[in-house]
Design a protein around this motif. Structure first.
Motif, PDB file in Angstrom:
ATOM      1  N   ARG A  40       8.964  -9.001   4.600  1.00 27.92           N
ATOM      2  CA  ARG A  40       9.825  -7.934   4.054  1.00 27.92           C
ATOM      3  C   ARG A  40       9.195  -7.290   2.821  1.00 27.92           C
ATOM      4  N   ALA A  41       9.151  -5.971   2.812  1.00 28.17           N
ATOM      5  CA  ALA A  41       8.590  -5.197   1.699  1.00 28.17           C
ATOM      6  C   ALA A  41       9.742  -4.713   0.811  1.00 28.17           C
ATOM      7  N   ASP A  42      10.001  -5.451  -0.257  1.00 30.01           N
ATOM      8  CA  ASP A  42      11.144  -5.134  -1.112  1.00 30.01           C
ATOM      9  C   ASP A  42      10.753  -4.734  -2.530  1.00 30.01           C
ATOM     10  N   ARG A  43       9.456  -4.610  -2.781  1.00 29.76           N
ATOM     11  CA  ARG A  43       8.972  -4.189  -4.090  1.00 29.76           C
ATOM     12  C   ARG A  43       7.586  -3.589  -3.935  1.00 29.76           C
ATOM     13  N   PHE A  44       7.097  -3.007  -5.009  1.00 27.24           N
ATOM     14  CA  PHE A  44       5.727  -2.510  -5.038  1.00 27.24           C
ATOM     15  C   PHE A  44       5.231  -2.578  -6.471  1.00 27.24           C
ATOM     16  N   TRP A  45       3.948  -2.324  -6.659  1.00 26.82           N
ATOM     17  CA  TRP A  45       3.327  -2.499  -7.959  1.00 26.82           C
ATOM     18  C   TRP A  45       2.376  -1.350  -8.260  1.00 26.82           C
ATOM     19  N   ILE A  46       2.153  -1.148  -9.547  1.00 21.31           N
ATOM     20  CA  ILE A  46       1.066  -0.299 -10.029  1.00 21.31           C
ATOM     21  C   ILE A  46       0.209  -1.197 -10.909  1.00 21.31           C
ATOM     22  N   VAL A  47      -1.083  -1.253 -10.607  1.00 21.21           N
ATOM     23  CA  VAL A  47      -1.997  -2.135 -11.328  1.00 21.21           C
ATOM     24  C   VAL A  47      -2.220  -1.614 -12.744  1.00 21.21           C
ATOM     25  N   HIS A  80       8.471   1.971   1.427  1.00 23.11           N
ATOM     26  CA  HIS A  80       9.002   3.341   1.494  1.00 23.11           C
ATOM     27  C   HIS A  80       9.447   3.745   2.900  1.00 23.11           C
ATOM     28  N   PHE A  81       9.025   3.009   3.915  1.00 27.18           N
ATOM     29  CA  PHE A  81       9.280   3.392   5.300  1.00 27.18           C
ATOM     30  C   PHE A  81       9.973   2.267   6.069  1.00 27.18           C
ATOM     31  N   PRO A  82      11.109   2.580   6.721  1.00 25.85           N
ATOM     32  CA  PRO A  82      11.754   1.558   7.552  1.00 25.85           C
ATOM     33  C   PRO A  82      10.763   1.083   8.611  1.00 25.85           C
ATOM     34  N   PRO A  83      10.768  -0.141   8.971  1.00 22.47           N
ATOM     35  CA  PRO A  83      11.750  -1.188   8.661  1.00 22.47           C
ATOM     36  C   PRO A  83      11.425  -1.998   7.403  1.00 22.47           C
ATOM     37  N   TYR A  84      10.589  -1.469   6.508  1.00 23.42           N
ATOM     38  CA  TYR A  84      10.253  -2.110   5.234  1.00 23.42           C
ATOM     39  C   TYR A  84       9.593  -3.473   5.449  1.00 23.42           C
ATOM     40  N   ILE A  85       8.533  -3.469   6.248  1.00 23.05           N
ATOM     41  CA  ILE A  85       7.745  -4.661   6.548  1.00 23.05           C
ATOM     42  C   ILE A  85       6.292  -4.372   6.156  1.00 23.05           C
ATOM     43  N   TRP A  86       5.670  -5.311   5.448  1.00 26.36           N
ATOM     44  CA  TRP A  86       4.284  -5.112   5.009  1.00 26.36           C
ATOM     45  C   TRP A  86       3.348  -4.970   6.206  1.00 26.36           C
ATOM     46  N   HIS A  87       2.467  -3.971   6.138  1.00 24.80           N
ATOM     47  CA  HIS A  87       1.468  -3.743   7.176  1.00 24.80           C
ATOM     48  C   HIS A  87       0.159  -4.457   6.878  1.00 24.80           C
ATOM     49  N   LEU A  88      -0.053  -4.821   5.620  1.00 25.54           N
ATOM     50  CA  LEU A  88      -1.250  -5.532   5.175  1.00 25.54           C
ATOM     51  C   LEU A  88      -0.807  -6.693   4.303  1.00 25.54           C
ATOM     52  N   GLY A  89      -1.756  -7.474   3.835  1.00 24.42           N
ATOM     53  CA  GLY A  89      -1.507  -8.491   2.828  1.00 24.42           C
ATOM     54  C   GLY A  89      -2.208  -8.073   1.550  1.00 24.42           C
ATOM     55  N   ALA A  90      -1.892  -8.748   0.436  1.00 24.75           N
ATOM     56  CA  ALA A  90      -2.533  -8.427  -0.832  1.00 24.75           C
ATOM     57  C   ALA A  90      -2.723  -9.696  -1.650  1.00 24.75           C
ATOM     58  N   GLU A  91      -3.895  -9.786  -2.291  1.00 22.17           N
ATOM     59  CA  GLU A  91      -4.234 -10.949  -3.105  1.00 22.17           C
ATOM     60  C   GLU A  91      -4.861 -10.498  -4.413  1.00 22.17           C
ATOM     61  N   ALA A  92      -4.492 -11.164  -5.496  1.00 26.49           N
ATOM     62  CA  ALA A  92      -5.106 -10.906  -6.801  1.00 26.49           C
ATOM     63  C   ALA A  92      -6.524 -11.474  -6.786  1.00 26.49           C
ATOM     64  N   MET A  93      -7.508 -10.641  -7.046  1.00 29.89           N
ATOM     65  CA  MET A  93      -8.904 -11.081  -7.050  1.00 29.89           C
ATOM     66  C   MET A  93      -9.328 -11.572  -8.428  1.00 29.89           C
ATOM     67  N   SER A  94      -8.544 -11.252  -9.417  1.00 30.21           N
ATOM     68  CA  SER A  94      -8.752 -11.655 -10.803  1.00 30.21           C
ATOM     69  C   SER A  94      -7.353 -11.765 -11.402  1.00 30.21           C
ATOM     70  N   PRO A  95      -7.219 -12.230 -12.628  1.00 33.63           N
ATOM     71  CA  PRO A  95      -5.886 -12.131 -13.224  1.00 33.63           C
ATOM     72  C   PRO A  95      -5.454 -10.663 -13.221  1.00 33.63           C
ATOM     73  N   VAL A  96      -4.219 -10.421 -12.778  1.00 32.73           N
ATOM     74  CA  VAL A  96      -3.734  -9.048 -12.612  1.00 32.73           C
ATOM     75  C   VAL A  96      -2.444  -8.879 -13.404  1.00 32.73           C
ATOM     76  N   ARG A  97      -2.382  -7.777 -14.135  1.00 30.34           N
ATOM     77  CA  ARG A  97      -1.144  -7.370 -14.789  1.00 30.34           C
ATOM     78  C   ARG A  97      -0.704  -6.077 -14.117  1.00 30.34           C
ATOM     79  N   THR A  98       0.587  -6.009 -13.813  1.00 37.52           N
ATOM     80  CA  THR A  98       1.113  -4.856 -13.081  1.00 37.52           C
ATOM     81  C   THR A  98       2.411  -4.373 -13.690  1.00 37.52           C
ATOM     82  N   TRP A  99       2.798  -3.195 -13.231  1.00 38.04           N
ATOM     83  CA  TRP A  99       4.175  -2.737 -13.338  1.00 38.04           C
ATOM     84  C   TRP A  99       4.770  -3.017 -11.971  1.00 38.04           C
ATOM     85  N   GLU A 100       5.898  -3.701 -11.936  1.00 39.30           N
ATOM     86  CA  GLU A 100       6.557  -4.026 -10.674  1.00 39.30           C
ATOM     87  C   GLU A 100       7.828  -3.205 -10.547  1.00 39.30           C
TER      88      GLU A 100
END
Length: 152
Positions: A40-47, A80-100
């Motif tokens: 389920r895609a219920d959030r997003f981030w800006i790095v 942003h698009f129904p059914p709100y399911i992630w199409h990819l995966g995501a991993e932090a490659m280094s310590p990451v600070r974001t806006w969530e």
């Protein structure tokens, strides 16, 4: 591949400020998964700082890294698009600070203010187009036969 369309710079200042009203800080250690394909895609981030790798599950292989994202870039568009399911995966490659961002709250604001909604929709659409292109190129790099004549 950072482009002006995948960063918050693509948003007009007033709309960027409005979007940031929904932001809160979040951090991830190197190796942490931000999200998994198919969930389920219920959030997003800006790095803000660090690097995030977008990956795609490939049967009988390690996930293929499609693209790496850095400062100012949007991580996640499936919210942003129904059914709100992630199409990819995501991993932090280094310590990451974001806006969530809470996806439901941002979608509600988009529904309430059609101009804001249009700007966000165009921005997310440009990100999707950029990611689709990056995915295609990366998968050709990984899986096309050598000297197959496939060009970018």
């Amino acid at each position: 591949m950072t482009t002006a369309t995948t960063t918050t710079a693509a948003l007009p200042a007033g709309h960027r400020e409005r979007l940031m009203q929904f932001a809160h800080e979040a951090s991830f250690e190197a190796g942490a998964r931000l999200f998994e394909e198919g969930r389920r895609a219920d959030r997003f981030w800006i790095v803000r700082t660090g690097t995030v790798a977008l990956d795609l599950r490939v049967p009988d292989r390690r996930p293929a890294v499609i693209e790496t994202l850095g400062h100012g870039e949007l991580v996640g568009w499936s919210w942003h698009f129904p059914p709100y399911i992630w199409h990819l995966g995501a991993e932090a490659m280094s310590p990451v600070r974001t806006w969530e961002f809470d996806a439901e709250a941002v979608r509600a604001a988009c529904a309430e203010d059609s101009e804001f909604g249009r700007v966000i929709a165009v921005w997310v659409g440009l990100v999707v187009a950029d990611r689709l292109h990056a995915s295609r190129i990366r998968l050709l790099d990984l899986y096309a036969p050598h000297d197959s004549g496939v060009l970018e």
